[in-house]
Design a protein around this motif. Structure first.
Motif, PDB file in Angstrom:
ATOM      1  N   ARG A 196       0.817  -1.214   0.000  1.00 21.77           N
ATOM      2  CA  ARG A 196       0.000   0.000   0.000  1.00 21.77           C
ATOM      3  C   ARG A 196       0.856   1.271   0.000  1.00 21.77           C
ATOM      4  O   ARG A 196       1.178   1.816   1.058  1.00 21.77           O
ATOM      5  CB  ARG A 196      -0.962   0.017   1.195  1.00 21.77           C
ATOM      6  CG  ARG A 196      -1.973  -1.116   1.143  1.00 21.77           C
ATOM      7  CD  ARG A 196      -3.008  -0.991   2.230  1.00 21.77           C
ATOM      8  NE  ARG A 196      -3.971  -2.067   2.171  1.00 21.77           N
ATOM      9  CZ  ARG A 196      -4.994  -2.206   2.989  1.00 21.77           C
ATOM     10  NH1 ARG A 196      -5.176  -1.330   3.955  1.00 21.77           N
ATOM     11  NH2 ARG A 196      -5.832  -3.222   2.858  1.00 21.77           N
ATOM     12  N   PRO A 197       1.226   1.737  -1.162  1.00 18.60           N
ATOM     13  CA  PRO A 197       2.022   2.961  -1.280  1.00 18.60           C
ATOM     14  C   PRO A 197       1.379   4.140  -0.537  1.00 18.60           C
ATOM     15  O   PRO A 197       0.168   4.166  -0.321  1.00 18.60           O
ATOM     16  CB  PRO A 197       2.061   3.214  -2.794  1.00 18.60           C
ATOM     17  CG  PRO A 197       1.865   1.847  -3.386  1.00 18.60           C
ATOM     18  CD  PRO A 197       0.939   1.115  -2.458  1.00 18.60           C
ATOM     19  N   HIS A 198       2.213   5.105  -0.149  1.00 21.06           N
ATOM     20  CA  HIS A 198       1.719   6.269   0.590  1.00 21.06           C
ATOM     21  C   HIS A 198       0.901   7.209  -0.299  1.00 21.06           C
ATOM     22  O   HIS A 198       0.101   7.995   0.209  1.00 21.06           O
ATOM     23  CB  HIS A 198       2.903   7.050   1.179  1.00 21.06           C
ATOM     24  CG  HIS A 198       3.720   6.257   2.149  1.00 21.06           C
ATOM     25  ND1 HIS A 198       4.817   5.514   1.766  1.00 21.06           N
ATOM     26  CD2 HIS A 198       3.578   6.053   3.482  1.00 21.06           C
ATOM     27  CE1 HIS A 198       5.340   4.915   2.825  1.00 21.06           C
ATOM     28  NE2 HIS A 198       4.614   5.213   3.871  1.00 21.06           N
ATOM     29  N   GLU A 199       1.140   7.190  -1.603  1.00 25.15           N
ATOM     30  CA  GLU A 199       0.377   8.037  -2.523  1.00 25.15           C
ATOM     31  C   GLU A 199       0.193   7.310  -3.854  1.00 25.15           C
ATOM     32  O   GLU A 199       0.980   6.447  -4.214  1.00 25.15           O
ATOM     33  CB  GLU A 199       1.080   9.380  -2.740  1.00 25.15           C
ATOM     34  CG  GLU A 199       2.493   9.276  -3.280  1.00 25.15           C
ATOM     35  CD  GLU A 199       3.150  10.643  -3.456  1.00 25.15           C
ATOM     36  OE1 GLU A 199       2.679  11.420  -4.296  1.00 25.15           O
ATOM     37  OE2 GLU A 199       4.130  10.921  -2.726  1.00 25.15           O
ATOM     38  N   LYS A 200      -0.887   7.665  -4.536  1.00 23.77           N
ATOM     39  CA  LYS A 200      -1.131   7.077  -5.851  1.00 23.77           C
ATOM     40  C   LYS A 200      -0.076   7.587  -6.820  1.00 23.77           C
ATOM     41  O   LYS A 200       0.157   8.788  -6.908  1.00 23.77           O
ATOM     42  CB  LYS A 200      -2.524   7.449  -6.347  1.00 23.77           C
ATOM     43  CG  LYS A 200      -3.648   6.781  -5.584  1.00 23.77           C
ATOM     44  CD  LYS A 200      -5.002   7.162  -6.182  1.00 23.77           C
ATOM     45  CE  LYS A 200      -6.141   6.478  -5.422  1.00 23.77           C
ATOM     46  NZ  LYS A 200      -7.467   6.870  -5.970  1.00 23.77           N
ATOM     47  N   MET A 201       0.560   6.664  -7.535  1.00 19.05           N
ATOM     48  CA  MET A 201       1.610   7.086  -8.459  1.00 19.05           C
ATOM     49  C   MET A 201       1.630   6.144  -9.652  1.00 19.05           C
ATOM     50  O   MET A 201       1.495   4.930  -9.519  1.00 19.05           O
ATOM     51  CB  MET A 201       2.968   7.080  -7.742  1.00 19.05           C
ATOM     52  CG  MET A 201       4.099   7.725  -8.514  1.00 19.05           C
ATOM     53  SD  MET A 201       3.737   9.420  -9.071  1.00 19.05           S
ATOM     54  CE  MET A 201       3.304  10.216  -7.520  1.00 19.05           C
TER      55      MET A 201
END
Length: 212
Positions: A196-201
């Motif tokens: 679960r990345p910290h931000e959508k990228m």
């Protein structure tokens, strides 16, 4: 304004010897990476990552606040660094088992940005690096099972790496650090999405951010 307190912190920095040794083996902005850690503790205690004092009174208020939380911040930073180097040690064991292929050069490239001088001064790096290092471990374990699948994912990443390479000479240091962090988020999306990345990228989002 607090030279005695800062000197005491320098002498009593709550970093185990093995963590200080790990830091000494990495590049730094100052005399060594331990001094970078000290800078980061002082900057966070003064809240300089959030805002700069606008006048003398604001500066002295910040100093008084920093005086009260200095050692609390130092303890927290020391714990974050220990967690990071424990994961770094785990990944070192895996690196020796990797096949002689594309992943080794890409991991070296990633390492050169992760451990670029000044990383341990940045609260965002200390907060996010454990997840990035876990992502590297997951990726290496998967590559041992299926190198070709890893190569296909790397090819999806390459346009973003090329865009960063072209833009890097024109970015000031703080923006360059943010660009590196966004690339790390993209790596998580590609190689270890379950973390679960910290931000959508995505490559497209990254290109848009660089353009802006």
């Amino acid at each position: 304004t607090q030279p005695d307190r800062v000197r005491y912190l320098q002498k009593q920095l709550p970093l185990p010897t093995h963590t200080q040794l790990d830091l000494s083996m990495l590049p730094s902005r100052g005399a060594d990476a331990v001094s970078d850690v000290l800078d980061g503790i002082l900057m966070e205690s003064l809240q300089l990552h959030e805002r700069l004092p606008a006048n003398r009174e604001a500066f002295h208020r910040a100093c008084e606040h920093a005086r009260g939380i200095l050692f609390e911040v130092a303890e927290r930073k020391a714990k974050e660094l220990q967690d990071i180097f424990e994961l770094k040690s785990k990944e070192s064991d895996l690196i020796d088992r990797l096949p002689d292929c594309h992943i080794q050069s890409d991991l070296e490239l990633q390492s050169s940005t992760l451990w670029a001088p000044g990383w341990c001064r940045e609260p965002l790096c200390l907060a996010r690096y454990p997840k990035y290092l876990k992502g590297r471990i997951y990726r290496m374990e998967r590559c041992l099972r299926d190198p070709q699948k890893d190569l296909a994912k790397l090819r999806n990443l390459e346009p973003a790496l090329d865009a960063l390479s072209a833009a890097a000479p024109h970015l000031p240091a703080p923006l360059l650090r943010h660009a590196f962090l966004k690339i790390e988020e993209l790596r998580l999306n590609l190689f270890a999405p379950e973390l679960r990345p910290h931000e959508k990228m995505s490559v497209q989002r990254f290109a848009k951010w660089l353009e802006e």
